[in-house]
Scaffold this motif. Structure first.
Motif, PDB file in Angstrom:
ATOM      1  N   GLU A  36     -16.199  -5.703  -5.361  1.00 24.78           N
ATOM      2  CA  GLU A  36     -15.929  -4.128  -5.463  1.00 24.78           C
ATOM      3  C   GLU A  36     -15.645  -3.735  -3.983  1.00 24.78           C
ATOM      4  OE1 GLU A  36     -15.101  -0.727  -7.732  1.00 24.78           O
ATOM      5  OE2 GLU A  36     -15.570  -2.738  -8.384  1.00 24.78           O
ATOM      6  N   VAL A  37     -16.284  -4.052  -2.954  1.00 27.08           N
ATOM      7  CA  VAL A  37     -16.113  -3.769  -1.689  1.00 27.08           C
ATOM      8  C   VAL A  37     -14.572  -4.348  -1.369  1.00 27.08           C
ATOM      9  CG1 VAL A  37     -16.641  -4.242   0.789  1.00 27.08           C
ATOM     10  CG2 VAL A  37     -18.433  -3.664  -0.840  1.00 27.08           C
ATOM     11  N   ARG A  38     -14.464  -5.411  -1.514  1.00 26.02           N
ATOM     12  CA  ARG A  38     -12.935  -5.861  -1.429  1.00 26.02           C
ATOM     13  C   ARG A  38     -12.001  -5.303  -2.024  1.00 26.02           C
ATOM     14  NH1 ARG A  38      -9.176 -10.269  -1.854  1.00 26.02           N
ATOM     15  NH2 ARG A  38      -9.463 -11.844  -0.697  1.00 26.02           N
ATOM     16  N   ALA A  39     -12.090  -4.890  -3.451  1.00 28.02           N
ATOM     17  CA  ALA A  39     -10.953  -4.305  -4.023  1.00 28.02           C
ATOM     18  C   ALA A  39     -10.930  -2.658  -3.364  1.00 28.02           C
ATOM     19  CB  ALA A  39     -11.434  -3.977  -5.423  1.00 28.02           C
ATOM     20  N   PHE A  41     -11.288  -2.005  -0.374  1.00 26.34           N
ATOM     21  CA  PHE A  41     -10.791  -1.916   0.734  1.00 26.34           C
ATOM     22  C   PHE A  41      -9.083  -2.299   0.728  1.00 26.34           C
ATOM     23  CE2 PHE A  41      -8.759  -4.465   4.035  1.00 26.34           C
ATOM     24  CZ  PHE A  41      -8.916  -3.899   5.288  1.00 26.34           C
ATOM     25  N   ASP A  42      -8.718  -3.192  -0.313  1.00 26.66           N
ATOM     26  CA  ASP A  42      -7.316  -3.497  -0.816  1.00 26.66           C
ATOM     27  C   ASP A  42      -6.886  -2.267  -1.284  1.00 26.66           C
ATOM     28  OD1 ASP A  42      -5.461  -5.229  -1.410  1.00 26.66           O
ATOM     29  OD2 ASP A  42      -5.793  -5.096  -3.361  1.00 26.66           O
ATOM     30  N   ASN A  46      -3.557  -0.166   0.500  1.00 29.91           N
ATOM     31  CA  ASN A  46      -2.413  -0.340  -0.317  1.00 29.91           C
ATOM     32  C   ASN A  46      -1.882   1.423  -0.329  1.00 29.91           C
ATOM     33  OD1 ASN A  46      -2.103  -2.946  -0.867  1.00 29.91           O
ATOM     34  ND2 ASN A  46      -3.221  -2.605  -2.893  1.00 29.91           N
ATOM     35  N   GLU A  47      -3.033   2.402  -0.322  1.00 26.86           N
ATOM     36  CA  GLU A  47      -2.441   3.690  -0.338  1.00 26.86           C
ATOM     37  C   GLU A  47      -1.680   4.059   1.012  1.00 26.86           C
ATOM     38  OE1 GLU A  47      -5.923   6.018  -1.669  1.00 26.86           O
ATOM     39  OE2 GLU A  47      -6.008   5.057  -3.602  1.00 26.86           O
ATOM     40  N   ILE A  48      -2.248   3.449   1.965  1.00 24.95           N
ATOM     41  CA  ILE A  48      -1.812   3.751   3.482  1.00 24.95           C
ATOM     42  C   ILE A  48      -0.214   3.412   3.147  1.00 24.95           C
ATOM     43  CG2 ILE A  48      -1.818   3.091   5.880  1.00 24.95           C
ATOM     44  CD1 ILE A  48      -4.975   3.051   5.620  1.00 24.95           C
ATOM     45  N   ILE A 145       1.312  -3.983   8.194  1.00 26.00           N
ATOM     46  CA  ILE A 145       0.270  -3.562   7.408  1.00 26.00           C
ATOM     47  C   ILE A 145      -0.448  -4.500   6.230  1.00 26.00           C
ATOM     48  CG2 ILE A 145      -1.122  -1.543   6.034  1.00 26.00           C
ATOM     49  CD1 ILE A 145       0.819   0.346   7.436  1.00 26.00           C
ATOM     50  N   GLU A 146       0.698  -5.180   5.440  1.00 28.36           N
ATOM     51  CA  GLU A 146       0.240  -5.667   4.292  1.00 28.36           C
ATOM     52  C   GLU A 146      -0.245  -7.238   5.013  1.00 28.36           C
ATOM     53  OE1 GLU A 146      -0.369  -7.325   0.596  1.00 28.36           O
ATOM     54  OE2 GLU A 146       0.235  -5.209   1.195  1.00 28.36           O
TER      55      GLU A 146
END
Length: 154
Positions: A36-39, A41-42, A46-48, A145-146
């Motif tokens: 969940e932490v990984r998700a 952050f992802d 992605n929103e940025i 960024i990606e």
């Protein structure tokens, strides 16, 4: 000397056979919490990326990256991660009665602290690898960024 042999026998017969299954059972909630932490952050990165692709605003990008740095301390956003680990409360109750495991709250709290630390490390590494102030070509920023996000997640 008089306690050593009975203690070893007790551990060998009553605890050791169960250790593997106990660890497997405990790792479910711990693993899902870290996933969940990984998700999270992802999702935040992605929103940025999406926001930058819409606006092409370097100032806003810098603000978004600065806001990302506060993510480990944002209890509202981190809460879903922490809730995954709260399942340990039920699992550890059984261990408490069978093996006299105490301080269940401490185990959960430490696990949540490690989750926060992992997020701190992820956002710090992201910031170190991607500095919006060093990006000259706005067209390549989203791609950069990606790439940085994937590197951090790796």
């Amino acid at each position: 000397a008089s306690v050593s042999e009975p203690a070893q026998k007790c551990c060998t017969e009553n605890i050791q056979p169960f250790l593997t299954s106990i660890l497997e059972e405990l790792m479910g909630p711990v693993s899902s919490g870290f996933t969940e932490v990984r998700a999270l952050f992802d999702k935040e990165v992605n929103e940025i990326i999406q926001d930058f692709q819409k606006t092409n605003d370097m100032t806003r990008l810098k603000e978004n990256v600065d806001q990302l740095m506060t993510l480990p301390f944002n209890s509202v956003k981190m809460e879903p991660c922490y809730l995954k680990v709260n399942l340990l409360q039920e699992l550890l109750q059984d261990l408490k009665s069978r093996f006299k495991v105490y301080h269940i709250d401490f185990v959960i709290q430490r696990t949540q602290n490690f989750m926060q630390e992992l997020m701190e490390n992820a956002v710090y590494t992201f910031e170190q690898l991607f500095s919006p102030s060093h990006q000259a070509d706005a067209a390549k920023v989203a791609t950069t960024i990606e790439k940085v996000k994937l590197r951090v997640l790796k």
